[in-house]
Enzyme design. Structure first.
Site, PDB file in Angstrom:
ATOM      1  CE  LYS A 152      28.846 -34.416   6.839  1.00 35.58           C
ATOM      2  NZ  LYS A 152      27.403 -35.774   6.649  1.00 35.58           N
ATOM      3  CB  SER A 176      44.839 -29.557  -7.593  1.00 32.73           C
ATOM      4  OG  SER A 176      46.118 -29.010  -6.758  1.00 32.73           O
ATOM      5  CG  ASP A 236       5.403  -8.501  29.247  1.00 31.31           C
ATOM      6  OD1 ASP A 236       5.597  -8.663  30.351  1.00 31.31           O
ATOM      7  OD2 ASP A 236       4.069  -8.248  28.927  1.00 31.31           O
ATOM      8  NE  ARG A 280      27.814 -29.659   5.894  1.00 26.49           N
ATOM      9  CZ  ARG A 280      26.906 -30.093   5.693  1.00 26.49           C
ATOM     10  NH1 ARG A 280      27.416 -29.907   4.687  1.00 26.49           N
ATOM     11  NH2 ARG A 280      26.111 -31.243   6.145  1.00 26.49           N
ATOM     12  CD  GLN A 322      -4.494 -15.653  34.227  1.00 28.20           C
ATOM     13  OE1 GLN A 322      -3.170 -15.465  33.732  1.00 28.20           O
ATOM     14  NE2 GLN A 322      -5.466 -14.345  34.539  1.00 28.20           N
ATOM     15  CB  ALA A 361       4.675 -16.399  31.706  1.00 27.88           C
ATOM     16  NE  ARG A 392      -1.177  -6.620  23.662  1.00 31.94           N
ATOM     17  CZ  ARG A 392      -0.697  -5.545  24.956  1.00 31.94           C
ATOM     18  NH1 ARG A 392      -1.252  -3.697  24.467  1.00 31.94           N
ATOM     19  NH2 ARG A 392      -0.890  -6.127  26.147  1.00 31.94           N
ATOM     20  CE1 TYR A 412      30.999 -31.045   3.017  1.00 35.98           C
ATOM     21  CE2 TYR A 412      30.986 -33.608   1.555  1.00 35.98           C
ATOM     22  CZ  TYR A 412      30.479 -33.024   2.278  1.00 35.98           C
ATOM     23  OH  TYR A 412      30.096 -33.539   3.971  1.00 35.98           O
TER      24      TYR A 412
END
Ligand code: UD1
Ligand code: CA
Length: 454
Positions: free
Chosen positions: A350, A404, A104, A332, A74, A10, A16, A365
């Site tokens: 959330k 509501s 790879d 979430r 290396q 690696a 590329r 919410y």
């Protein structure tokens, strides 16, 4: 000494890819590319693994793999042969057969590496190579053979100079007999581009007439390497196909596999049905007999048995059993949805807990809230949890009925069995079994509740 060891190459620059991120850290199906060859070696029975890194990716590779492997740097990208030579100091006296694989090259199967080792040992080869004769990218190295089939070398694409090459590609995964390898590595001739190719060892072996063997992979995609993003997309497609195949064989139904994307770290339960255009990502766990999609995205979440998630996003959330949600709702991070909850359309939750059997049917919410069992949240009800500076908590006790369009201005608590009237703006705590009405809401004794009690 009769050990085995493995090397993952690696180092190199991965130019590329045209990326700031080191090539081997790009993610494939939710996991870094480098994890695949490391895991392949492990599953093939190789416990001691050395990863050759470059000065520029060393830090990030170390933080990915930690102490699970050994590292060798290396310092200059002088080719795959040079990269392998760097491992001599840690490996020379460690193993008598070495597996080598490119960082790879994520699709090589452990079983192929094992079969290659069987061939390598039984024929007493010095070098054994995974190959494929299928139609493969032109930038891969090609096997050269004598008419009697004996390998005479590997021709790199950049060295071919327009000469006709064979169709048979070098898959970039090898077994070497270690003492032969260490004697040869420093002798590799320098190639055209100033690199030392690992693949030059094939010609050296042929000239010395030592054993050189190959193993043709059963599935050509195993040898797909990743040099650029087109090849990466092809490898990801192959990996997705593999993951889908495994889950379908485990009893998961995919109505349209081609539009179903499942990350490598996902777990799916039996008889779950996945409808088209659905993605299940990260370390997610889905129970059995669930129905997901069409059009759902589930990320880093736990979903219990018999849940139904239609055209919705679930991220960092937990759903117990028998939850249904959607279309078009959004859970979430920190949403914990207890058994039997119903979430309809345009609901966002959330960092909140919704108790058993509660319902939130239509747009609303809930954030930073604890909602008890059997609560009904009416259409448009909102926990106003953010005052522009801080987030505040809301508590809704068991059996409350939130009318509501109620605005619950946090911090606020609605007591057990209380009712908020449609359109009320609740700024103060509502004691149990009361009615909150108006803007700002006034607390009343509720006739309905009093009657209920009797
Ligand atoms: C290489 C093989 C090719 C084979 C293909 C399979 C060589 C010379 N060629 O070509 O025959 O068909 O893989 O995918 O080996 N690396 C280093 N240090 C370096 C250069 C590379 O560690 O100095 C690492 C890279 O990070 C990479 C691997 O070695 O993971 C392979 O190098 P790469 O440059 O991608 O080789 P290919 O051109 O793909
Ligand atoms: Ca490559």
């Amino acid at each position: 000494m009769n050990g085995r060891a493995g090397v993952v190459l690696a180092g190199g620059i991965g130019s590329r890819m045209r990326s700031k991120l080191p090539k081997v850290l790009h993610k494939l199906c939710g996991r870094e590319m480098l994890l695949y060859p490391v895991e392949t070696l492990r599953q093939a029975g190789v416990e001691y693994v050395v990863v050759v890194v470059s000065p520029s990716n060393e830090e990030s590779v170390r933080s990915l793999l930690g102490d699970s492997v050994e590292y060798v740097v290396q310092h200059q990208p002088l080719g795959t042969g040079h990269a392998l030579l760097q491992t001599a100091s840690v490996l020379r006296d460690r193993a008598d057969h070495l597996a080598v694989i490119g960082g790879d090259t994520p699709l090589v199967r452990p079983s192929s590496l094992k079969s290659l080792l069987d061939v390598h040992l039984s024929r007493r080869a010095s070098m054994s190579i995974i190959v494929s004769s299928a139609d493969m990218p032109t930038d891969m190295g090609r096997l050269a053979r004598r008419p009697d089939g004996r390998v005479t070398g590997i021709v790199e694409a950049v060295e071919a100079n327009g000469a006709t090459v064979s169709q048979e590609v070098n898959g970039g995964a090898y077994w070497f007999q270690a003492s032969w390898l260490w004697a040869q590595l420093a002798q590799i001739p320098i190639a055209g581009r100033g690199e030392f190719y690992l693949t030059s060892l094939a010609e050296m072996a042929a000239q010395q007439e030592v054993g050189i063997e190959t193993l043709e992979v059963s599935e050509p995609s195993e040898v797909l390497g990743i040099n650029d993003r087109v090849q990466m997309a092809n490898a990801v497609a192959a990996l997705h196909g593999r993951i889908r195949g495994e889950w379908m064989r485990q009893g998961v139904t995919m109505v349209d596999p081609t539009t179903t994307f499942i990350d490598a770290s996902v777990h799916l339960g039996q008889d779950t049905i996945i409808y088209p255009n659905t993605m299940i990502l990260g370390p997610s766990r889905v129970g059995s007999e669930c129905t997901l999609g069409p059009g759902s995205v589930i990320r880093d979440s736990q979903i219990g048995d018999r849940c139904r998630v239609v055209a919705s996003h679930v991220e960092g959330a937990v759903l117990e059993e028998d939850v249904e949600m959607g279309p078009f709702s959004h859970l979430r991070t920190g949403a914990y949805i207890e058994r039997g909850v119903h979430l309809g359309n345009f609901c966002e939750v959330k960092n909140s807990r919704l108790g058993q059997g509660s319902a939130m049917g239509h747009f609303g919410y809930v954030g930073d809230a604890t909602v008890g069992a059997g609560v009904n949240l009416g259409a448009g009800a909102v926990t106003c949890n953010y005052d522009g500076v801080e987030h505040q908590n809301t508590v809704i006790e068991d059996g409350a009925f939130i009318g509501s369009d109620t605005m619950l201005v946090a911090p606020v608590r609605v007591g057990e069995g209380s009712i908020t009237a449609a359109g009320s703006v609740v700024t103060d705590d509502v004691p149990p079994a009361r009615l909150a009405v108006g803007v700002p809401a006034k607390i009343r004794r509720s006739k309905r509740l009093t009657e209920k009690k009797r």
